[in-house]
Design an enzyme around this catalytic site. Structure first.
Site, short mmCIF file in Angstrom:
data_model
loop_
_atom_site.label_atom_id
_atom_site.label_comp_id
_atom_site.label_asym_id
_atom_site.label_seq_id
_atom_site.Cartn_x
_atom_site.Cartn_y
_atom_site.Cartn_z
N GLU A 42 -2.74 -10.09 4.35
CA GLU A 42 -2.00 -9.43 5.41
C GLU A 42 -0.59 -10.02 5.49
O GLU A 42 -0.34 -11.13 4.99
CB GLU A 42 -2.72 -9.63 6.75
CG GLU A 42 -4.09 -8.97 6.81
CD GLU A 42 -4.02 -7.48 6.56
OE1 GLU A 42 -3.36 -6.77 7.33
OE2 GLU A 42 -4.64 -7.00 5.59
N ILE A 66 -13.62 0.79 -1.43
CA ILE A 66 -15.05 1.17 -1.31
C ILE A 66 -15.18 2.27 -0.26
O ILE A 66 -14.75 2.08 0.88
CB ILE A 66 -15.91 -0.03 -0.87
CG1 ILE A 66 -15.76 -1.22 -1.81
CG2 ILE A 66 -17.37 0.37 -0.76
CD1 ILE A 66 -16.51 -2.47 -1.34
N GLU A 105 -10.53 5.51 6.03
CA GLU A 105 -11.40 4.90 5.02
C GLU A 105 -10.82 3.60 4.47
O GLU A 105 -11.54 2.64 4.20
CB GLU A 105 -11.63 5.91 3.88
CG GLU A 105 -12.61 5.47 2.84
CD GLU A 105 -14.02 5.25 3.38
OE1 GLU A 105 -14.39 4.07 3.55
OE2 GLU A 105 -14.74 6.23 3.61
N LYS A 123 -12.59 -5.27 10.90
CA LYS A 123 -13.35 -4.36 10.03
C LYS A 123 -14.80 -4.23 10.51
O LYS A 123 -15.38 -3.14 10.49
CB LYS A 123 -13.29 -4.85 8.59
CG LYS A 123 -11.90 -4.72 7.96
CD LYS A 123 -11.79 -5.51 6.67
CE LYS A 123 -10.44 -5.29 5.99
NZ LYS A 123 -10.19 -6.24 4.90
N LYS A 132 -6.73 -1.62 10.29
CA LYS A 132 -7.96 -2.04 10.98
C LYS A 132 -7.69 -2.60 12.36
O LYS A 132 -8.47 -2.43 13.28
CB LYS A 132 -8.78 -3.04 10.16
CG LYS A 132 -7.99 -4.08 9.36
CD LYS A 132 -7.63 -3.53 8.01
CE LYS A 132 -6.45 -4.15 7.34
NZ LYS A 132 -6.73 -5.03 6.26
N VAL A 175 -11.42 -0.38 5.88
CA VAL A 175 -12.55 -1.29 5.64
C VAL A 175 -12.93 -1.26 4.16
O VAL A 175 -13.18 -0.19 3.60
CB VAL A 175 -13.80 -0.89 6.47
CG1 VAL A 175 -14.94 -1.86 6.21
CG2 VAL A 175 -13.47 -0.82 7.95
N VAL A 217 0.83 -1.21 0.00
CA VAL A 217 0.00 0.00 0.00
C VAL A 217 0.86 1.26 0.00
O VAL A 217 0.66 2.18 -0.80
CB VAL A 217 -0.95 0.02 1.22
CG1 VAL A 217 -1.80 1.28 1.23
CG2 VAL A 217 -1.84 -1.23 1.23
P1 NAP Z 1 3.21 -4.69 3.80
O1 NAP Z 1 3.32 -4.90 2.34
O2 NAP Z 1 3.62 -5.77 4.73
O3 NAP Z 1 4.02 -3.35 4.14
C1 NAP Z 1 4.29 -2.93 5.46
C2 NAP Z 1 5.33 -1.82 5.39
O4 NAP Z 1 5.53 -1.31 6.69
C3 NAP Z 1 6.69 -2.28 4.87
O5 NAP Z 1 7.25 -1.28 4.08
C4 NAP Z 1 7.52 -2.46 6.14
O6 NAP Z 1 8.89 -2.19 5.95
C5 NAP Z 1 6.92 -1.40 7.03
N1 NAP Z 1 6.99 -1.74 8.44
C6 NAP Z 1 6.31 -2.71 9.09
N2 NAP Z 1 6.63 -2.73 10.39
C7 NAP Z 1 7.56 -1.75 10.56
C8 NAP Z 1 8.27 -1.27 11.67
N3 NAP Z 1 8.13 -1.80 12.91
N4 NAP Z 1 9.12 -0.23 11.50
C9 NAP Z 1 9.29 0.32 10.27
N5 NAP Z 1 8.61 -0.10 9.17
C10 NAP Z 1 7.78 -1.12 9.33
O7 NAP Z 1 1.69 -4.32 4.19
P2 NAP Z 1 0.56 -3.70 3.27
O8 NAP Z 1 -0.15 -4.78 2.55
O9 NAP Z 1 1.09 -2.53 2.52
O10 NAP Z 1 -0.48 -3.20 4.38
C11 NAP Z 1 -0.20 -2.05 5.16
C12 NAP Z 1 -1.42 -1.71 6.01
O11 NAP Z 1 -2.53 -1.49 5.16
C13 NAP Z 1 -1.87 -2.81 6.96
O12 NAP Z 1 -2.44 -2.21 8.12
C14 NAP Z 1 -2.93 -3.54 6.19
O13 NAP Z 1 -3.85 -4.21 7.02
C15 NAP Z 1 -3.59 -2.36 5.50
N6 NAP Z 1 -4.32 -2.69 4.28
C16 NAP Z 1 -3.72 -3.45 3.33
C17 NAP Z 1 -4.42 -3.73 2.16
C18 NAP Z 1 -3.84 -4.57 1.07
O14 NAP Z 1 -4.59 -4.91 0.15
N7 NAP Z 1 -2.59 -4.93 1.13
C19 NAP Z 1 -5.71 -3.22 2.00
C20 NAP Z 1 -6.29 -2.42 2.99
C21 NAP Z 1 -5.57 -2.17 4.14
P3 NAP Z 1 9.81 -3.13 5.01
O15 NAP Z 1 9.26 -2.94 3.61
O16 NAP Z 1 11.17 -2.59 5.16
O17 NAP Z 1 9.62 -4.53 5.51
N1 HSE Z 2 -5.92 -8.56 3.75
C1 HSE Z 2 -7.02 -7.70 3.52
C2 HSE Z 2 -8.02 -8.41 2.65
C3 HSE Z 2 -6.56 -6.44 2.85
O1 HSE Z 2 -7.67 -9.43 2.05
O2 HSE Z 2 -9.16 -7.95 2.58
C4 HSE Z 2 -7.65 -5.41 2.72
O3 HSE Z 2 -8.01 -4.89 3.95
#
Ligand code: NAP
Ligand code: HSE
Length: 447
Positions: free
Chosen positions: A197, A143, A136, A212, A112, A139, A26
């Protein structure tokens, strides 16, 4: 993505400085959107620093000179009036968001888990410090469901929410049903596509959907629906044969998040459910999410869109960022009190949360039972003694070597506590090798 030109600072200078916590799926997309020159050289959002764990990891389109492993470099940078938290997890994300708001910075987050577990504290900090907390993206991916609940439906008493709000599990169930994929292969694909996740058990075991639903219940009902108060079951137990048997009975299987605000209080539950194959929810496939809301004035409302992945999530994150930037612009960059946010209702006087015992639904019960005479009578007796009426019994695949057959029993509506009592007795019955699955039916005459 094009950035609305209304958000331009009047003199062309930036009004919003963003510090990004996280540059994974993200965060990297958010960075690319902010830095995209096609959004106009004068757009009013600057990206000043990005916190990551590993500075050497390759991140396409994210300049390495913006990366740091020192949180203070982002949180204490005076140029940053908006902190975007997209690192995930409970800690240190909660502490960083709290510190940012205490320092007078607005916070946008997709987290979340932190919101569901610490919503009261974080919303309180936003109010106390006169800043905006927007989430936003937490969840339904792209959307805009939270804004709809908080703004467009604010005159309504929302009576119910029924939703598919986890893209990963919906992708897995759809792939298993449509393409015959194995659970493991479908999960690996969802991870590859950036839907899951960091620890995908959060998806598979429905913690993510539970968080959520907690956020939705807070906004929609003013209910302090802490995750501990939400009934949760994931999809680990769903086998391809359940999808096949459900199909033969006219259903599909979806991981649903359901909350109803009734006379006794709010009941929140997340679990796989048999959904009639001919209703719209049954056709929400792949990474799509859908939310059905029912307001007393509006009646039913249906929102559907991509629920996970870089693009949809960055869309929601940037919507929040640009709304805050517009608010700052309208208020010459300093009148925080006029900036809107998704703080949420005061939950102190909200409805109470009720447990599952009095839920009345139909059930699908799959048993591996001994394949001989007299077995059905013993099984039927257990249902009868629990005051549960059987609607149908079908025998599907047989395991001749072990002398077992799959029996699928559909019940009439029954009380949850009675069904659990019957399930415990069925597990002990000498003619039942195992109770393989117990899945609630979501009937569509109820929302
Ligand atoms: P991700 O790909 O695992 O990315 C997490 C990022 O945060 C990475 O850049 C990581 O660094 C950094 N990070 C994690 N812990 C850290 C720490 N203690 N100190 C410094 N940096 C740290 O996760 P993501 O999929 O982007 O999701 C991020 C958030 O958005 C989560 O809360 C997730 O639930 C939410 N979300 C995700 C989606 C989705 O579709 N992926 C959708 C809606 C919401 P490194 O890169 O160096 O490891
Ligand atoms: N891991 C979550 C999902 C990302 O699959 O819906 C979006 O919040």
């Amino acid at each position: 993505m094009s950035i609305d030109q209304d958000t331009l600072a009047r003199d062309g200078s930036s009004v919003a400085g963003v510090g990004l916590l996280g540059a994974g799926v993200v965060g990297s997309q958010v960075a690319r959107v902010i830095l995209d020159p096609d959004n106009g050289p004068e757009h009013n959002v600057d990206l000043n620093g990005i916190l990551v764990r590993d500075i050497n990891r390759a991140r396409e389109g994210v300049p390495s000179e913006l990366l740091t492993t020192d949180p203070e470099q982002v949180l204490s940078d005076d140029r940053n009036n908006i902190i975007v938290e997209v690192m995930g997890g409970e800690e240190p994300a909660r502490s960083y968001m709290a510190a940012a708001m205490q320092a007078g910075k607005h916070v946008v987050t997709a987290n979340k888990e932190a919101l569901a577990k610490h919503g009261d504290e974080l919303v309180g900090l936003a109010v106390d410090n006169g800043v905006t907390l927007s989430y936003e993206a937490s969840v339904g991916g792209g959307i805009p469901v939270l804004a709809v609940i908080q703004d467009s439906l604010s005159a309504n008493r929302i009576e119910s929410i029924r939703a598919i709000i986890n893209g990963t599990t919906n992708y897995i169930l759809s792939s298993m049903e449509e393409g015959g994929s194995s659970f493991g292969d479908a999960l690996a694909e969802a991870q590859e596509l950036g839907y899951a996740e960091a620890d995908p058990t959060a998806d598979v075991d429905a913690h993510d959907a539970m968080y959520k639903l907690s956020i939705l219940a807070r906004l929609a009902f003013g209910a302090s629906a802490h995750p501990d108060a939400i009934y949760r079951e994931g999809i680990r137990n769903i086998e391809a044969k359940d999808l096949r048997y459900a199909g033969a009975l006219g259903f599909t299987i979806k991981l649903l998040a359901i909350a109803r605000n009734g006379a006794a209080g709010v009941r929140c539950r997340v679990h796989p459910a048999l959904v009639p194959a001919d209703v719209p929810m049954a056709k929400v496939n792949g990474v799509l999410n859908a939310v059905e809301l029912n307001g007393d004035l509006l009646g039913p409302l249906w929102l559907q869109g991509r629920g996970a992945g870089a693009g949809p999530t960055a869309s929601a994150v940037m919507g929040d960022v640009l709304r805050i930037a517009k608010g700052m612009l309208a208020n010459d960059g300093n009148d925080k009190s006029a900036i809107g946010g998704l703080g949420g209702k005061n939950t102190a006087n909200g409805p109470s949360i009720v447990d599952m015992d009095d839920l009345q639904v139909r059930y699908y019960v799959r048993l591996a039972a001994i394949d001989r005479f007299g077995v059905l009578a013993k099984i039927a007796n257990v249902f009868g003694e629990a005051h549960i009426s059987i609607a149908s019994v079908l025998q599907f695949d047989a395991d001749d070597e072990r002398g077992l057959a799959d029996l699928v029993i559909m019940t009439h509506p029954a009380r949850e506590a009675n069904m659990q009592e019957a399930a415990a007795r069925l597990r002990q019955l000498d003619v039942v090798a195992s109770l393989e699955n117990l899945i609630r039916v979501e009937d569509y005459d109820t929302v």
